[in-house]
Design a protein around this motif. Structure first.
Motif, short mmCIF file in Angstrom:
data_model
loop_
_atom_site.label_atom_id
_atom_site.label_comp_id
_atom_site.label_asym_id
_atom_site.label_seq_id
_atom_site.Cartn_x
_atom_site.Cartn_y
_atom_site.Cartn_z
N GLN A 59 0.84 -0.70 0.21
CA GLN A 59 0.28 -0.08 -0.05
C GLN A 59 0.90 1.30 0.13
OE1 GLN A 59 -2.65 -1.51 -1.06
NE2 GLN A 59 -3.79 0.08 -0.15
N GLN A 60 2.30 1.31 0.31
CA GLN A 60 3.10 2.37 0.65
C GLN A 60 3.17 2.47 -0.64
OE1 GLN A 60 6.05 2.65 4.24
NE2 GLN A 60 4.70 0.59 4.34
N SER A 61 3.18 1.30 -1.57
CA SER A 61 3.54 1.17 -3.04
C SER A 61 2.89 2.28 -4.44
CB SER A 61 4.02 1.03 -3.52
OG SER A 61 2.89 -0.26 -3.92
N GLU A 62 1.15 3.24 -3.25
CA GLU A 62 0.38 3.20 -4.68
C GLU A 62 1.29 4.51 -4.96
OE1 GLU A 62 -3.41 0.87 -4.73
OE2 GLU A 62 -3.28 1.83 -2.68
N GLY A 63 1.45 5.31 -4.36
CA GLY A 63 1.86 6.97 -5.11
C GLY A 63 2.43 6.86 -5.97
N ASN B 184 -8.90 -4.56 7.58
CA ASN B 184 -7.75 -4.27 7.30
C ASN B 184 -7.81 -2.84 6.99
OD1 ASN B 184 -4.61 -4.29 8.04
ND2 ASN B 184 -4.64 -4.33 6.07
N THR B 185 -8.62 -2.07 6.20
CA THR B 185 -9.25 -1.24 6.21
C THR B 185 -7.99 0.15 6.00
OG1 THR B 185 -11.24 -2.19 5.13
CG2 THR B 185 -10.96 0.41 5.16
N HIS B 186 -8.33 0.65 7.67
CA HIS B 186 -7.43 1.73 8.67
C HIS B 186 -6.51 1.56 8.45
CE1 HIS B 186 -7.72 -1.99 11.22
NE2 HIS B 186 -6.75 -1.12 11.82
N ASN B 187 -5.68 0.06 8.21
CA ASN B 187 -4.19 0.45 7.88
C ASN B 187 -3.35 -0.12 6.66
OD1 ASN B 187 -2.88 -0.02 10.33
ND2 ASN B 187 -4.16 -2.83 10.18
N SER B 188 -4.53 -0.52 5.41
CA SER B 188 -4.21 0.08 4.48
C SER B 188 -4.59 1.82 3.66
CB SER B 188 -5.36 -0.85 2.99
OG SER B 188 -4.66 -1.82 3.17
N GLN C 74 -0.68 6.76 2.94
CA GLN C 74 -0.12 8.29 3.38
C GLN C 74 1.16 8.05 4.05
OE1 GLN C 74 -1.59 10.66 2.80
NE2 GLN C 74 -0.33 12.31 4.30
N VAL C 75 1.90 7.12 4.41
CA VAL C 75 2.80 7.04 4.47
C VAL C 75 3.45 6.92 3.42
CG1 VAL C 75 4.47 5.13 5.79
CG2 VAL C 75 2.42 5.79 6.93
N GLY C 76 3.48 6.37 2.93
CA GLY C 76 4.13 6.00 1.54
C GLY C 76 4.29 7.15 0.29
N MET C 77 2.63 8.34 0.61
CA MET C 77 2.75 9.03 0.09
C MET C 77 4.38 9.98 0.24
SD MET C 77 -1.11 10.10 -1.39
CE MET C 77 -1.64 9.76 -0.33
N MET C 78 4.19 10.23 1.74
CA MET C 78 5.38 11.50 2.14
C MET C 78 6.28 10.94 1.94
SD MET C 78 3.25 11.78 6.19
CE MET C 78 4.39 12.55 6.64
N ALA C 79 6.77 9.33 2.18
CA ALA C 79 8.54 8.88 1.49
C ALA C 79 8.38 9.64 0.04
CB ALA C 79 7.83 7.59 1.41
N LEU C 80 7.44 9.13 -1.16
CA LEU C 80 7.60 9.29 -2.08
C LEU C 80 8.34 11.26 -2.30
CD1 LEU C 80 5.76 7.19 -4.00
CD2 LEU C 80 8.13 7.05 -3.94
N TYR C 81 7.32 11.74 -1.31
CA TYR C 81 7.33 12.57 -1.59
C TYR C 81 8.77 13.96 -0.67
CZ TYR C 81 6.86 18.44 -0.66
OH TYR C 81 6.99 20.16 -0.66
N THR C 82 9.32 13.95 0.18
CA THR C 82 11.13 13.75 1.01
C THR C 82 11.72 12.97 0.71
OG1 THR C 82 9.99 11.82 2.67
CG2 THR C 82 9.22 14.32 3.11
N GLY C 83 11.87 11.57 -0.19
CA GLY C 83 12.96 11.32 -0.44
C GLY C 83 12.93 10.15 1.26
#
Length: 425
Positions: free
Chosen positions: A85-89, A296-300, A305-314
């Motif tokens: 799910q982190q990869s979805e960004g 498990n929807t809340h975790n997905s 969001q965690v993934g989007m932040m990772a992609l934005y910040t590097g």
């Protein structure tokens, strides 16, 4: 315990992601794109590793079907969802990812295509002639004028002939959600507490419940193996010689930065705030929750969001706790569009905070995601609406940054947000 550790590590890291990166020196667009591709590769590598663990637990379930091996397979599925799910960004801006994504995370699905369902599911659908096909129960399958030999449920049968059969998107035969249904079964609790309760005996030929236990095992193993194969393909696409990385590197710098922001903006707005959250809230329908069988929807959503932040910040925290830390768009934006960059950073932290409230409510057992959707649950509705509002604000902040940087993107829309009357009627 493993999934809990992943979540805690990501929560702690994401809370300070932006703060730790914005003080860095300005990064070049080329360095940012290289870091983005490195993070993509790491995200898919983590997803692949978790999918291999899942496939191994599925094999143990099939070899020795009991409640313990079923619980282990469910835990492995839950663990596998977090890195993916982190990869979805990475979606919406990278064509190779977009063309592939439906093979692993297509949703929603008409589960009657796959296996037995409860009577309340219904006998037919105007939109889907295969609504109750039940692949597992039938060794010969008719799809339109064609009769297909399904004596053996193989990867080729599922991926090549049955997935999205007749062009119907809800005919989801493979991917995370098909596996989820096979492990949990239907969640028949509506907006009450509880997830699916498929028994381990559904896989036990000697004590078979649900019928066709051998074929159900064939299906589950084939789907798990396909997931591994599909993620292996995507990892290869992001290696230095991979097609996705090379396609990104072939673009000019401005187009590459636009790719990053397209993914974040579209996932925030049309996909996550709109189709995955607002639609279900408008309809108060638990069938519209993303991980509906497992609760498990809340975790997905949180992982998105965690993934989007990772992609934005590097900066990406891997499953094993190591960190991929490179050039980030955040520092470039600070240098070239400080006002918009500051607003986006704030909106991202606000979205994360709203997600954490949602996640805490569900993880505590106080209120699962489907319960939050209930028509008679204003407190739960408000938790979800706060996340939706934060995601919309985050998407608007992305658009403002795009404008200040002189870029051009198109953010995915959603009738649930843009034309809610059409959803209701």
């Amino acid at each position: 315990m493993r999934r809990f550790t992943f979540a805690l590590a990501a929560m702690a890291a994401s809370s300070c992601l932006i703060a730790s990166k914005i003080v860095a020196a300005e990064e070049s667009p080329q360095a940012i794109l290289s870091s983005y591709a490195d993070i993509a590769q790491a995200m898919y590598e983590d997803s692949l590793s978790a999918a291999k663990d899942l496939a191994a637990t599925v094999e143990r379930l099939i070899d020795s079907p009991n409640e313990s091996t079923l619980a282990a397979a469910r835990s492995a599925w839950l663990a596998a969802r977090f890195p993916y799910q982190q990869s979805e960004g990475l979606r919406f801006g990278n064509a190779i990812v977009d063309d592939w994504e439906g093979r692993v995370n297509a949703w929603p699905l008409d589960e009657g295509l796959i296996d037995y369902v409860a009577g309340g599911y219904g006998e037919a659908s105007d939109e889907n002639p295969l609504y109750t096909l039940n692949i597992i129960a039938n060794s010969e399958i008719r799809i339109g004028p064609d009769v297909i030999d399904a004596t053996t449920i193989s990867k080729e049968l599922l991926a090549g002939q049955l997935h999205e059969a007749q062009g119907v998107e809800s005919n989801v035969a493979i991917g995370y959600h098909a596996i989820e249904f096979l492990l949990w079964g239907q969640d028949l609790n509506g907006t009450g507490p509880g997830a699916g309760t498929r028994p381990a005996s559904d896989y036990d030929p000697a004590n078979c419940t649900g019928g066709n236990c051998d074929r159900r095992a064939q299906y589950l193993q084939a789907a798990a193996d396909l997931l591994v194969a599909d993620l292996t393909e995507m990892v290869a696409n992001w290696t230095p010689d991979g097609a996705a990385r090379q396609a990104l590197e072939a673009t000019d710098a401005q187009s590459g930065l636009a790719t990053i922001l397209t993914g974040i903006g579209s996932l925030s707005y049309g996909e996550l705030a709109g189709e995955r959250m607002k639609l279900g809230l408008i309809l108060h329908d638990p069938e519209e929750e993303h991980d509906c069988f497992s609760d498990n929807t809340h975790n997905s959503h949180y992982a998105d969001q965690v993934g989007m932040m990772a992609l934005y910040t590097g900066r990406y925290v891997r499953t094993d706790g190591t960190i991929v830390d490179g050039a980030g768009l955040a520092s470039y934006a600070r240098a070239h569009a400080p006002n918009s960059a500051s607003q986006l950073e704030q909106r991202m932290q606000e979205t994360l905070a709203a997600m954490i409230v949602m996640k805490a409510a569900a993880d505590s057992g106080r209120m699962a995601y489907d319960q939050m959707l209930g028509v008679d649950n204003p407190a739960g509705n408000r938790i979800l609406q706060n996340v939706i509002d934060a995601l919309v604000a985050q998407a608007r902040a992305v658009e403002a940054l795009v404008a200040e940087l002189g870029l051009s993107i198109e953010v995915e829309g959603s009738d649930s947000l843009d034309n809610p009357e059409s959803v209701v009627h």
